[in-house]
Design a protein around this motif. Structure first.
Motif, PDB file in Angstrom:
ATOM      1  N   TYR A 110       0.006  -4.649   5.499  1.00 50.51           N
ATOM      2  CA  TYR A 110      -0.218  -5.720   6.457  1.00 50.51           C
ATOM      3  C   TYR A 110      -0.420  -5.101   7.838  1.00 50.51           C
ATOM      4  O   TYR A 110      -0.019  -3.963   8.085  1.00 50.51           O
ATOM      5  CB  TYR A 110       0.976  -6.675   6.484  1.00 50.51           C
ATOM      6  N   MET A 163      -3.955  -8.483   5.394  1.00 58.23           N
ATOM      7  CA  MET A 163      -3.651  -7.332   4.549  1.00 58.23           C
ATOM      8  C   MET A 163      -4.934  -6.540   4.301  1.00 58.23           C
ATOM      9  O   MET A 163      -5.996  -7.121   4.079  1.00 58.23           O
ATOM     10  CB  MET A 163      -3.079  -7.793   3.209  1.00 58.23           C
ATOM     11  N   LEU A 207       0.400 -12.181   7.628  1.00 62.34           N
ATOM     12  CA  LEU A 207      -0.452 -11.269   8.395  1.00 62.34           C
ATOM     13  C   LEU A 207      -1.640 -10.867   7.529  1.00 62.34           C
ATOM     14  O   LEU A 207      -1.566 -10.943   6.306  1.00 62.34           O
ATOM     15  CB  LEU A 207       0.330  -9.998   8.771  1.00 62.34           C
ATOM     16  N   ASP A 251       5.892 -13.273   1.981  1.00 63.47           N
ATOM     17  CA  ASP A 251       4.616 -13.509   2.649  1.00 63.47           C
ATOM     18  C   ASP A 251       4.771 -13.049   4.094  1.00 63.47           C
ATOM     19  O   ASP A 251       5.492 -13.671   4.878  1.00 63.47           O
ATOM     20  CB  ASP A 251       4.258 -14.987   2.583  1.00 63.47           C
ATOM     21  N   ALA A 252       4.104 -11.951   4.442  1.00 64.45           N
ATOM     22  CA  ALA A 252       4.202 -11.421   5.805  1.00 64.45           C
ATOM     23  C   ALA A 252       3.464 -12.293   6.813  1.00 64.45           C
ATOM     24  O   ALA A 252       3.648 -12.142   8.010  1.00 64.45           O
ATOM     25  CB  ALA A 252       3.656  -9.996   5.864  1.00 64.45           C
ATOM     26  N   ILE A 275       4.103  -2.856   7.035  1.00 67.67           N
ATOM     27  CA  ILE A 275       3.336  -3.450   8.134  1.00 67.67           C
ATOM     28  C   ILE A 275       2.943  -2.360   9.115  1.00 67.67           C
ATOM     29  O   ILE A 275       3.812  -1.707   9.701  1.00 67.67           O
ATOM     30  CB  ILE A 275       4.160  -4.540   8.851  1.00 67.67           C
TER      31      ILE A 275
END
Length: 137
Positions: free
Chosen positions: A44, A38, A36, A33-34, A134
């Motif tokens: 992301y 998406m 951030l 789980d970033a 990202i």
């Protein structure tokens, strides 16, 4: 009564052995789980801090189906140089904690704006990998 007791013991042993065998057959899984937003393409987006050189951000995840201390190796495609030394943008390793939680920290720098940072997490013993992309804005 003794006959039923023996049957109960046999069933209990079979059930516990079956549970162990099933656990061994389950491969570990990793999900990241970033933390951030998406976009529709699965990328992301991280807005870099313009008031400092580095932007510090934590990535979390979950590793399931492991029973012993499990190491996760982290890699990224972007690095930078400081005093002649190559500096990675992600911590190189971490261990799975309680309830399967895993964490790392990324620290891209301002000059990486408009680059895409690729982060890869790998459970080495199983060669299981998950990757995040990202966009640095």
């Amino acid at each position: 009564m003794g006959k039923y007791f023996r049957l109960l013991i046999v069933v209990s042993l079979f059930t516990s052995c079956t549970r162990d065998v099933i656990q061994e057959l389950l491969f570990p899984t990793i999900s990241l789980d970033a933390r951030l937003p998406m976009d529709t393409n699965g990328y992301y987006h991280l807005t870099l801090n313009q008031d400092s050189n580095q932007t510090i951000h934590r990535i979390t995840g979950e590793v399931l189906n492991t029973t012993e201390p499990t190491k996760v190796s982290w890699w990224s495609n972007l690095t930078w140089e400081y005093n002649g030394e190559i500096v990675p943008t992600v911590n190189g390793s971490s261990y799975v904690g309680e309830n399967g939680e895993v964490n790392t920290v990324i620290a891209p720098i301002r000059s990486m704006v408009n680059d895409t940072l690729t982060i890869r997490a790998t459970i080495n013993e199983w060669n299981i990998t998950q990757t995040l992309n990202i966009v640095l804005e």
